[in-house]
Design a protein around this motif. Structure first.
Motif, PDB file in Angstrom:
ATOM      1  N   VAL A  64       0.798  -1.239   0.131  1.00  0.00           N
ATOM      2  CA  VAL A  64       0.070  -0.001   0.188  1.00  0.00           C
ATOM      3  C   VAL A  64       0.891   1.079  -0.068  1.00  0.00           C
ATOM      4  O   VAL A  64       0.405   2.210  -0.520  1.00  0.00           O
ATOM      5  CB  VAL A  64      -0.905   0.026   1.113  1.00  0.00           C
ATOM      6  N   ILE A  65       2.168   1.114   0.702  1.00  0.00           N
ATOM      7  CA  ILE A  65       2.982   2.434   0.811  1.00  0.00           C
ATOM      8  C   ILE A  65       3.541   2.661  -0.516  1.00  0.00           C
ATOM      9  O   ILE A  65       3.567   3.651  -0.793  1.00  0.00           O
ATOM     10  CB  ILE A  65       3.810   2.060   1.967  1.00  0.00           C
ATOM     11  N   LYS A  66       3.992   1.470  -1.039  1.00  0.00           N
ATOM     12  CA  LYS A  66       4.615   1.652  -2.546  1.00  0.00           C
ATOM     13  C   LYS A  66       3.684   2.144  -3.569  1.00  0.00           C
ATOM     14  O   LYS A  66       4.037   2.923  -4.289  1.00  0.00           O
ATOM     15  CB  LYS A  66       5.334   0.208  -2.786  1.00  0.00           C
ATOM     16  N   ALA A  67       2.456   1.586  -3.480  1.00  0.00           N
ATOM     17  CA  ALA A  67       1.577   2.134  -4.438  1.00  0.00           C
ATOM     18  C   ALA A  67       1.174   3.722  -4.153  1.00  0.00           C
ATOM     19  O   ALA A  67       0.940   4.558  -4.993  1.00  0.00           O
ATOM     20  CB  ALA A  67      -0.033   1.497  -4.354  1.00  0.00           C
ATOM     21  N   LEU A  68       0.913   4.098  -2.756  1.00  0.00           N
ATOM     22  CA  LEU A  68       0.715   5.373  -2.538  1.00  0.00           C
ATOM     23  C   LEU A  68       1.992   6.149  -2.921  1.00  0.00           C
ATOM     24  O   LEU A  68       1.701   7.455  -3.417  1.00  0.00           O
ATOM     25  CB  LEU A  68       0.424   5.516  -1.055  1.00  0.00           C
ATOM     26  N   ASN A  69       3.106   5.898  -2.936  1.00  0.00           N
ATOM     27  CA  ASN A  69       4.388   6.656  -3.286  1.00  0.00           C
ATOM     28  C   ASN A  69       4.440   6.886  -4.725  1.00  0.00           C
ATOM     29  O   ASN A  69       5.338   7.692  -5.049  1.00  0.00           O
ATOM     30  CB  ASN A  69       5.544   5.840  -2.816  1.00  0.00           C
ATOM     31  N   SER A  70       3.929   5.758  -5.451  1.00  0.00           N
ATOM     32  CA  SER A  70       4.018   5.705  -6.918  1.00  0.00           C
ATOM     33  C   SER A  70       3.126   6.899  -7.280  1.00  0.00           C
ATOM     34  O   SER A  70       3.154   7.022  -8.712  1.00  0.00           O
ATOM     35  CB  SER A  70       3.971   4.234  -7.491  1.00  0.00           C
ATOM     36  N   GLN A  71       2.001   7.146  -6.815  1.00  0.00           N
ATOM     37  CA  GLN A  71       1.109   8.131  -7.445  1.00  0.00           C
ATOM     38  C   GLN A  71       1.720   9.275  -7.443  1.00  0.00           C
ATOM     39  O   GLN A  71       2.545   9.960  -6.668  1.00  0.00           O
ATOM     40  CB  GLN A  71      -0.095   8.168  -6.446  1.00  0.00           C
ATOM     41  N   LYS A  72       1.188  10.051  -8.328  1.00  0.00           N
ATOM     42  CA  LYS A  72       1.481  11.817  -8.609  1.00  0.00           C
ATOM     43  C   LYS A  72       0.442  12.604  -8.061  1.00  0.00           C
ATOM     44  O   LYS A  72      -0.490  12.403  -8.112  1.00  0.00           O
ATOM     45  CB  LYS A  72       1.751  11.908 -10.020  1.00  0.00           C
TER      46      LYS A  72
END
Length: 175
Positions: free
Chosen positions: A167-175
């Motif tokens: 979840v953290i990785k996916a949030l971090n990859s959002q712009k």
């Protein structure tokens, strides 16, 4: 007589409901219900969104916090000076200064409460924004991995069921 029929129906219903629930749980286990767990506090602390939130809040509230600290220090210094000088002051002057200090202290306490309330409100607002984005990510992960349930927090979590880092990785990859 009618009461006995109602009572029997009620008893049967009370037995049937838990039995149906137990059967549905058994079916879910047999069907391979897929469960994952997310540690929301870790998401709120370690994601880039959370770090940006902390920076925004720090920038927004640091000046007020410093002003409060300076005011508290001035009051403390004035109180120490009053303690030292009170022996050589007349009664009226000592009482006047004590009242001034008490008024300043009340004002400081009011400002500190307002500061805390404002900080808590802004933190809540910022966390709500993160939670909204995290919920979208959770839905995406659930669909991709065909998960049936995602729980927050648990007494024990197997590493293979913990999706927090994903979840953290996916949030971090959002712009």
């Amino acid at each position: 007589m009618k009461f006995n029929k109602f009572s029997k129906c009620l008893q049967i219903g009370l037995i049937a409901i838990p039995s149906a629930f137990a059967m549905s749980l058994t079916y879910a286990q047999d069907a391979g219900t897929r469960v994952a767990v997310v540690n929301s506090e870790k998401v709120f602390n370690e994601s880039n969104l959370a770090k940006a939130m902390q920076t925004r809040l720090q920038n927004e509230f640091t000046k007020r916090q410093n002003d409060l600290r300076d005011s508290a220090e001035k009051i403390k210094t004035a109180a120490e000076k009053l303690d030292r000088d009170s022996a050589v002051m007349n009664e009226a002057e000592r009482v006047r200064r004590q009242r001034e200090l008490a008024d300043q202290d009340r004002e400081l306490q009011r400002k500190q409460r307002e500061f805390t309330e404002d900080l808590n409100q802004r933190t809540f607002e910022e966390r709500a924004k993160i939670a909204e984005k995290a919920n979208l990510v959770l839905r995406q992960i659930a669909e991709q991995r065909k998960l049936d349930v995602i729980m927050q927090e648990a007494a024990f979590v197997s590493p293979k069921a913990d999706i927090t880092d994903d979840v953290i990785k996916a949030l971090n990859s959002q712009k």
